[in-house]
Design an enzyme around this catalytic site. Structure first.
Site, PDB file in Angstrom:
ATOM      1  N   ARG A   1       0.840  -1.213   0.000  1.00 35.28           N
ATOM      2  CA  ARG A   1       0.000   0.000   0.000  1.00 35.28           C
ATOM      3  C   ARG A   1       0.877   1.267   0.000  1.00 35.28           C
ATOM      4  O   ARG A   1       0.528   2.274   0.613  1.00 35.28           O
ATOM      5  CB  ARG A   1      -0.965   0.036   1.198  1.00 35.28           C
TER       6      ARG A   1
ATOM      7  N   SER B   1     -11.033  -1.789   3.994  1.00 40.31           N
ATOM      8  CA  SER B   1     -10.284  -2.086   5.226  1.00 40.31           C
ATOM      9  C   SER B   1      -9.779  -0.780   5.822  1.00 40.31           C
ATOM     10  O   SER B   1      -9.121  -0.001   5.134  1.00 40.31           O
ATOM     11  CB  SER B   1      -9.082  -2.969   4.925  1.00 40.31           C
TER      12      SER B   1
ATOM     13  N   GLU C   1      -5.291   2.608   6.942  1.00 40.22           N
ATOM     14  CA  GLU C   1      -5.109   2.549   5.483  1.00 40.22           C
ATOM     15  C   GLU C   1      -5.964   3.636   4.834  1.00 40.22           C
ATOM     16  O   GLU C   1      -5.575   4.257   3.857  1.00 40.22           O
ATOM     17  CB  GLU C   1      -5.535   1.163   4.978  1.00 40.22           C
TER      18      GLU C   1
HETATM   19  C1  LIG Z   1     -15.795  -2.223  -0.433  1.00 35.97           C
HETATM   20  C2  LIG Z   1     -14.344  -1.847  -0.615  1.00 35.97           C
HETATM   21  C3  LIG Z   1     -13.415  -2.840  -0.877  1.00 35.97           C
HETATM   22  C4  LIG Z   1     -12.057  -2.518  -1.029  1.00 35.97           C
HETATM   23  N1  LIG Z   1     -11.173  -3.520  -1.303  1.00 35.97           N
HETATM   24  C5  LIG Z   1      -9.870  -3.215  -1.476  1.00 35.97           C
HETATM   25  C6  LIG Z   1      -8.914  -4.243  -1.791  1.00 35.97           C
HETATM   26  O1  LIG Z   1      -9.235  -5.415  -1.922  1.00 35.97           O
HETATM   27  N2  LIG Z   1      -7.620  -3.863  -1.945  1.00 35.97           N
HETATM   28  C7  LIG Z   1      -7.204  -2.568  -1.828  1.00 35.97           C
HETATM   29  O2  LIG Z   1      -6.005  -2.289  -1.990  1.00 35.97           O
HETATM   30  N3  LIG Z   1      -8.084  -1.590  -1.537  1.00 35.97           N
HETATM   31  C8  LIG Z   1      -9.393  -1.872  -1.364  1.00 35.97           C
HETATM   32  N4  LIG Z   1     -10.290  -0.868  -1.077  1.00 35.97           N
HETATM   33  C9  LIG Z   1      -9.810   0.518  -0.881  1.00 35.97           C
HETATM   34  C10 LIG Z   1      -9.768   1.405  -2.145  1.00 35.97           C
HETATM   35  O3  LIG Z   1     -10.634   0.901  -3.148  1.00 35.97           O
HETATM   36  C11 LIG Z   1      -8.337   1.514  -2.680  1.00 35.97           C
HETATM   37  O4  LIG Z   1      -7.476   2.109  -1.736  1.00 35.97           O
HETATM   38  C12 LIG Z   1      -8.244   2.299  -3.994  1.00 35.97           C
HETATM   39  O5  LIG Z   1      -6.938   2.183  -4.498  1.00 35.97           O
HETATM   40  C13 LIG Z   1      -8.609   3.781  -3.865  1.00 35.97           C
HETATM   41  O6  LIG Z   1      -8.815   4.277  -5.174  1.00 35.97           O
HETATM   42  P1  LIG Z   1      -9.727   5.568  -5.437  1.00 35.97           P
HETATM   43  O7  LIG Z   1      -9.675   5.871  -6.876  1.00 35.97           O
HETATM   44  O8  LIG Z   1     -11.074   5.367  -4.850  1.00 35.97           O
HETATM   45  O9  LIG Z   1      -8.898   6.634  -4.626  1.00 35.97           O
HETATM   46  P2  LIG Z   1      -9.492   7.789  -3.683  1.00 35.97           P
HETATM   47  O10 LIG Z   1     -10.150   7.148  -2.503  1.00 35.97           O
HETATM   48  O11 LIG Z   1     -10.268   8.744  -4.479  1.00 35.97           O
HETATM   49  O12 LIG Z   1      -8.139   8.442  -3.176  1.00 35.97           O
HETATM   50  C14 LIG Z   1      -7.228   7.716  -2.378  1.00 35.97           C
HETATM   51  C15 LIG Z   1      -5.899   8.481  -2.352  1.00 35.97           C
HETATM   52  O13 LIG Z   1      -5.354   8.469  -3.657  1.00 35.97           O
HETATM   53  C16 LIG Z   1      -5.126   9.802  -4.099  1.00 35.97           C
HETATM   54  N5  LIG Z   1      -5.398   9.812  -5.528  1.00 35.97           N
HETATM   55  C17 LIG Z   1      -6.537   9.441  -6.170  1.00 35.97           C
HETATM   56  N6  LIG Z   1      -6.390   9.585  -7.495  1.00 35.97           N
HETATM   57  C18 LIG Z   1      -5.135  10.062  -7.700  1.00 35.97           C
HETATM   58  C19 LIG Z   1      -4.398  10.438  -8.856  1.00 35.97           C
HETATM   59  N7  LIG Z   1      -4.891  10.361 -10.081  1.00 35.97           N
HETATM   60  N8  LIG Z   1      -3.125  10.903  -8.675  1.00 35.97           N
HETATM   61  C20 LIG Z   1      -2.586  11.009  -7.434  1.00 35.97           C
HETATM   62  N9  LIG Z   1      -3.247  10.690  -6.319  1.00 35.97           N
HETATM   63  C21 LIG Z   1      -4.505  10.201  -6.448  1.00 35.97           C
HETATM   64  C22 LIG Z   1      -6.094  10.666  -3.297  1.00 35.97           C
HETATM   65  O14 LIG Z   1      -5.667  12.018  -3.189  1.00 35.97           O
HETATM   66  C23 LIG Z   1      -6.076   9.962  -1.953  1.00 35.97           C
HETATM   67  O15 LIG Z   1      -4.964  10.379  -1.202  1.00 35.97           O
HETATM   68  C24 LIG Z   1     -11.645  -1.172  -0.920  1.00 35.97           C
HETATM   69  C25 LIG Z   1     -12.589  -0.170  -0.675  1.00 35.97           C
HETATM   70  C26 LIG Z   1     -13.928  -0.495  -0.523  1.00 35.97           C
HETATM   71  C27 LIG Z   1     -14.939   0.596  -0.282  1.00 35.97           C
END
Ligand SMILES: Cc1cc2nc3c(=O)[nH]c(=O)nc-3n(C[C@H](O)[C@H](O)[C@H](O)COP(=O)(O)OP(=O)(O)OC[C@H]3O[C@@H](n4cnc5c(N)ncnc54)[C@H](O)[C@@H]3O)c2cc1C
Length: 296
Positions: free
Chosen positions: A166, A216, A286
């Site tokens: 991560r 998580s 996380e």
């Molecule tokens: C039901 C559920 C299940 C999940 N399962 C998993 C799993 O199995 N494995 C896992 O790793 N995670 C999981 N997650 C967590 C999440 O989906 C991940 O952390 C994912 O990578 C976040 O992506 P996002 O586009 O939603 O980012 P956001 O939540 O929008 O942002 C997260 C971070 O990334 C930054 N960010 C976003 N886009 C960019 C960009 N283009 N450039 C630079 N920074 C950026 C944001 O500023 C922030 O700091 C889960 C979440 C949920 C709700």
């Protein structure tokens, strides 16, 4: 900003509607660029006007403050170009990782099955080095393109990402991921789709997908699992306001309705204190809490 970018900028946008937790006040300004150039122009305008900014993908790992974000939230959702070739795929930052994974499987391209069901954007997944089932973004990423704080567009190879669990260099640099190329191998489309579907079924069975959450809450501590420690501490179902430790998976905090960021933060603090006292393990979060810059 509004005068310069017109409909691409919205004012007082409720952030709860743009995060999977369904929590958070309003963004004073919200930008929806459709291209690298528009994103770069918005970033530079924010800098010129000394407006704090934050980029958001699908908001699936975020907790915005109840008072919102007194600045510019840049959403990548409209940046969604996808280019397939024999060796893999280029995807813009705003592309849904799950949609990409299932399309790869349909095309008989293997490597992204682990990602099916992670509700991420490509940019957010690279930033978090998202992963599941012993695989992660770093296993398939060849290079990414990014926007520097002064508006330059550059490329970074996989080895230059400082990937870990991560962990990714973008968490330190504050640069914006514009998209990434993933190297995929030839596979059998039917088998790949079956793997994706099985994993999704397993998620539905184990995770509280019927409630809003941000996945998580804690990182996996060395040698154990956060969910198991929280469950053994007797915290399943423990509730503060509208925020509750999921009965289904103790590693998740769910929004039972009307949860505030303060509820979630108080619950996180309680869980950490209990787990530390019982097991001597200090859990690290996380999910990312985004403070209102007006309060910093
Ligand atoms: C039901 C559920 C299940 C999940 N399962 C998993 C799993 O199995 N494995 C896992 O790793 N995670 C999981 N997650 C967590 C999440 O989906 C991940 O952390 C994912 O990578 C976040 O992506 P996002 O586009 O939603 O980012 P956001 O939540 O929008 O942002 C997260 C971070 O990334 C930054 N960010 C976003 N886009 C960019 C960009 N283009 N450039 C630079 N920074 C950026 C944001 O500023 C922030 O700091 C889960 C979440 C949920 C709700």
């Amino acid at each position: 900003m509004k005068q310069r970018f017109g409909n691409m900028i919205q004012e007082n946008l409720p952030l709860a509607a743009h995060t999977t937790f369904r929590i958070g006040g309003a963004a004073r300004l919200a930008g929806f660029p459709t291209s690298e150039e528009e994103l770069s122009a918005m970033l530079l305008a924010a800098k010129e006007e000394a407006i704090p900014y934050r980029v958001v993908g699908r908001g699936s790992n975020l907790l915005f403050d109840d008072s919102g974000y007194d600045g510019l939230v840049l959403f990548t959702a409209q940046m969604k170009r996808v280019v397939w070739d024999e060796g893999g795929v280029w995807a813009d930052a705003g592309v849904s990782l799950t949609a990409l994974a299932i399309e790869a499987a349909k095309r008989g391209l293997a490597g992204l099955e682990f990602a099916y069901g992670i509700p991420a954007s490509v940019g957010g997944a690279v930033y978090m080095n998202a992963g599941a089932y012993n695989a992660q973004i770093s296993d398939v990423l060849t290079y990414s393109r990014y926007l520097t704080k002064d508006g330059k567009i550059l490329t970074r190879t996989s080895a230059e990402h400082g990937f870990g669990y991560r962990k990714c260099v973008y968490q330190k640099t504050g640069e914006i991921v514009l998209g990434a190329y993933f190297a995929l191998k030839k596979g059998d489309a039917t088998e790949l789709r079956t793997v994706c579907e099985k994993r999704m079924a397993s998620r539905r069975e184990k995770q509280p997908l019927e409630f809003p959450s941000a996945g998580s809450v804690f990182k996996r501590p060395f040698g154990s699992f956060a969910g198991a420690l929280i469950e053994n501490a007797g915290l399943k179902g423990y509730r503060i306001g509208g925020a509750e430790v999921s009965e289904k998976h103790a590693g998740f905090i769910i929004n039972r309705g009307g949860a505030t960021a303060s509820d979630v933060l108080a619950l996180i603090a309680h869980i950490r204190a209990e787990v530390l006292e019982r097991y001597g393990v200090l859990l690290k979060t996380e999910i990312i809490y985004i403070e209102n810059p007006a309060h910093i």
